[in-house]
Design an enzyme around this catalytic site. Structure first.
Site, short mmCIF file in Angstrom:
data_model
loop_
_atom_site.label_atom_id
_atom_site.label_comp_id
_atom_site.label_asym_id
_atom_site.label_seq_id
_atom_site.Cartn_x
_atom_site.Cartn_y
_atom_site.Cartn_z
N GLY A 85 4.99 5.52 -9.63
CA GLY A 85 3.74 6.13 -9.21
C GLY A 85 3.99 7.53 -8.69
N ARG A 116 2.71 7.01 -14.97
CA ARG A 116 2.35 5.58 -14.99
C ARG A 116 2.06 5.22 -16.44
NH1 ARG A 116 -0.44 5.81 -9.71
NH2 ARG A 116 0.95 4.67 -8.31
N ASP A 163 9.45 -0.60 -7.32
CA ASP A 163 9.35 -2.01 -7.71
C ASP A 163 8.61 -2.23 -9.03
OD1 ASP A 163 6.97 -1.36 -6.56
OD2 ASP A 163 6.76 -3.19 -5.38
N GLY A 164 7.56 -1.43 -9.29
CA GLY A 164 6.87 -1.55 -10.58
C GLY A 164 7.83 -1.22 -11.72
N THR A 210 12.37 4.90 -4.51
CA THR A 210 10.95 4.96 -4.14
C THR A 210 10.86 5.41 -2.69
OG1 THR A 210 8.97 3.68 -3.62
CG2 THR A 210 11.02 2.46 -3.66
N ASP A 244 8.67 4.65 -0.69
CA ASP A 244 8.09 3.57 0.12
C ASP A 244 9.14 2.69 0.79
OD1 ASP A 244 5.54 4.33 -0.42
OD2 ASP A 244 5.21 2.89 -2.03
N ASP A 281 10.34 -0.09 -0.12
CA ASP A 281 9.93 -1.49 -0.09
C ASP A 281 10.65 -2.32 -1.15
OD1 ASP A 281 8.75 -0.27 -2.25
OD2 ASP A 281 6.74 -1.06 -1.91
N ARG A 327 -4.69 17.52 22.89
CA ARG A 327 -5.35 16.87 21.74
C ARG A 327 -4.62 15.61 21.33
NH1 ARG A 327 -6.43 22.22 18.16
NH2 ARG A 327 -8.45 22.71 19.06
N ARG A 353 1.33 3.16 0.27
CA ARG A 353 0.14 2.41 -0.15
C ARG A 353 0.18 0.98 0.36
NH1 ARG A 353 0.04 2.29 -6.08
NH2 ARG A 353 2.10 3.19 -5.84
N ARG A 384 -2.88 7.33 31.13
CA ARG A 384 -1.51 7.28 31.67
C ARG A 384 -0.96 8.66 31.97
NH1 ARG A 384 -0.72 3.88 27.33
NH2 ARG A 384 1.02 5.05 26.45
N ARG A 386 -8.00 15.28 16.24
CA ARG A 386 -7.86 15.97 14.96
C ARG A 386 -7.15 15.02 13.99
NH1 ARG A 386 -10.75 19.03 17.00
NH2 ARG A 386 -10.67 21.28 17.18
N HIS A 404 0.84 14.75 -0.52
CA HIS A 404 1.96 14.94 -1.45
C HIS A 404 3.05 15.86 -0.96
CE1 HIS A 404 -0.83 12.89 -4.10
NE2 HIS A 404 0.24 12.55 -4.79
P1 ATP Z 1 6.57 3.95 -6.55
O1 ATP Z 1 7.11 3.06 -5.47
O2 ATP Z 1 7.06 5.35 -6.47
O3 ATP Z 1 5.09 3.83 -6.73
P2 ATP Z 1 6.94 2.13 -8.76
O4 ATP Z 1 8.04 2.00 -9.74
O5 ATP Z 1 6.66 0.94 -7.90
O6 ATP Z 1 7.26 3.42 -7.91
P3 ATP Z 1 4.46 1.73 -10.25
O7 ATP Z 1 3.38 2.73 -10.51
O8 ATP Z 1 4.13 0.50 -9.52
O9 ATP Z 1 5.60 2.57 -9.51
O10 ATP Z 1 5.13 1.30 -11.64
C1 ATP Z 1 5.61 2.27 -12.55
C2 ATP Z 1 5.46 1.78 -13.95
O11 ATP Z 1 6.24 0.59 -14.14
C3 ATP Z 1 4.05 1.37 -14.37
O12 ATP Z 1 3.25 2.47 -14.74
C4 ATP Z 1 4.34 0.45 -15.56
O13 ATP Z 1 4.57 1.21 -16.72
C5 ATP Z 1 5.64 -0.22 -15.15
N1 ATP Z 1 5.31 -1.56 -14.62
C6 ATP Z 1 4.74 -1.85 -13.44
N2 ATP Z 1 4.52 -3.18 -13.32
C7 ATP Z 1 4.96 -3.73 -14.48
C8 ATP Z 1 4.99 -5.07 -15.01
N3 ATP Z 1 4.53 -6.09 -14.30
N4 ATP Z 1 5.52 -5.25 -16.24
C9 ATP Z 1 5.98 -4.21 -16.95
N5 ATP Z 1 5.97 -2.94 -16.52
C10 ATP Z 1 5.47 -2.70 -15.32
#
Ligand code: ATP
Length: 323
Positions: free
Chosen positions: A10, A72, A103-104, A125, A127, A129, A162, A171, A211, A247, A253
């Site tokens: 992402g 993505r 993780d994605g 990442t 994040d 996570d 302030r 996220r 305080r 504020r 980004h």
């Molecule tokens: P960040 O933590 O920076 O957001 P990320 O790797 O978790 O990084 P995502 O946007 O969640 O970012 O995933 C990146 C890409 O990985 C997605 O656009 C998709 O192409 C692929 N992806 C995510 N989930 C799946 C899945 N379940 N199966 C196959 N590909 C996936």
């Protein structure tokens, strides 16, 4: 061997370029041919694959982002999309792929691996996570950028009595908020993992005022229900008597950009060079990460099946320290 490197996610993470450079040069040192897949899985599907020589990865270690670009790709989440990607790898005679991302991206890597592709993931990442790495590429730089902003806001906050709400990235993960909040001496930290209401935040600000504090800093993660937008709207509508003038600042980004820290350059370099070594020893279907200060591997299936939680004891500590 013909090995391709891909950055995905992402968002970009500072230190990805150091990882690409290390992978390419360590691979060339093995006598392999190295390639870059541009624009993440989207580029894999469209066949955006370019050869990378040692000079192509010169002058990038000090640059944030990823010179291979990231994107993505919802299409890659379908089997049809992944088969198109596999077909492209075959057409370019690519034997193995290194996937740098969160993780994605590692879920995508696991899927490729299950289709029979030789894949190694590299933890990256902001994040933080990702299961299988105590700290991922990009986190240290993002934290330092968030912290510098918090420090600056604190200076102005204390001159004007302030309270500042500072929204940092995350996220689904409160890691950046928690760590930058503790390091920045925040009066209150809001993370997605723990439900908070605007009333709770108002109460904390009022209490800090009572305080005798000269200012208050509230760090919130963008993914928290009670994020900067929700708080700004609530306080506009309800005009709370907080003691302090309020504020709201969203860092957005700016946390991704900038020069990668020493830590992220070394982490990217170590993880990617190790990935090449593991590949040379015939290991794959794994992700390379840093565990207990050592480069270690975790099966991609395990990475994907687990989620790294937030250390709740640190959130408690942050409350104590805000006294
Ligand atoms: P960040 O933590 O920076 O957001 P990320 O790797 O978790 O990084 P995502 O946007 O969640 O970012 O995933 C990146 C890409 O990985 C997605 O656009 C998709 O192409 C692929 N992806 C995510 N989930 C799946 C899945 N379940 N199966 C196959 N590909 C996936």
């Amino acid at each position: 061997m013909r090995v391709a490197v891909l950055t995905s996610g992402g968002g970009d993470a500072p230190g990805m370029n150091a990882a690409i450079r290390a992978a390419v040069r360590a691979g060339l040192d093995k006598g392999w041919q190295m390639f870059g897949i541009r624009h993440g899985y989207k580029g894999l599907i469209s066949g955006d694959i370019v050869p990378l020589g040692a000079r192509d990865v010169g002058g990038i270690i000090e640059r944030g982002g990823t010179f291979l670009h990231t994107a993505r790709s919802p299409e890659f989440e379908t089997r049809e999309g992944r088969l198109k990607g596999l077909n492209m790898l075959e057409q370019h005679n690519i034997d193995a792929v290194l996937i740098i991302g969160g993780d994605g991206s590692q879920t995508g890597a696991r899927e490729l691996s299950e289709e029979g592709c030789t894949v190694i993931g590299i933890a990256s990442t902001i994040d933080n996570d990702l299961y299988g790495s105590d700290i991922s590429i990009g986190v240290n730089t993002a934290l330092n950028i968030a912290l510098e902003s918090i420090d600056r806001l604190r200076t102005t906050a204390s001159s004007h009595d302030r309270a500042f709400v500072v929204e940092v990235m995350g996220r689904n993960s409160g890691y950046l908020a928690l760590m930058s909040g503790i390091a920045g001496g925040a009066e209150f930290i809001v993370v997605p993992e723990v439900p908070s209401t605007p009333e709770t935040v108002a109460e904390e600000i009022r209490s800090a005022y009572q305080r005798g504090k000269s200012h208050a800093i509230i760090v919130v993660a963008e993914g928290a229900e009670c994020n900067a937008e929700a708080l700004a709207q609530h306080f506009r509508e309800h005009n709370w008597r907080l003691g302090f003038e309020l504020r709201v600042t969203r860092l957005g980004h700016v946390q991704r950009g900038g020069i990668p820290s020493v830590f992220d350059r070394l982490l990217g370099t170590r993880l990617a060079a190790s990935a090449i070594e593991y590949l040379d020893r015939g290991k794959h279907g794994i992700m390379v990460g840093l565990i207990n200060d050592e480069v270690q591997t975790t099966a991609l299936s395990e990475v994907v099946a687990n989620k790294k939680g937030l250390d709740m004891s640190l959130l408690e500590l942050a409350k104590v320290l805000a006294e």
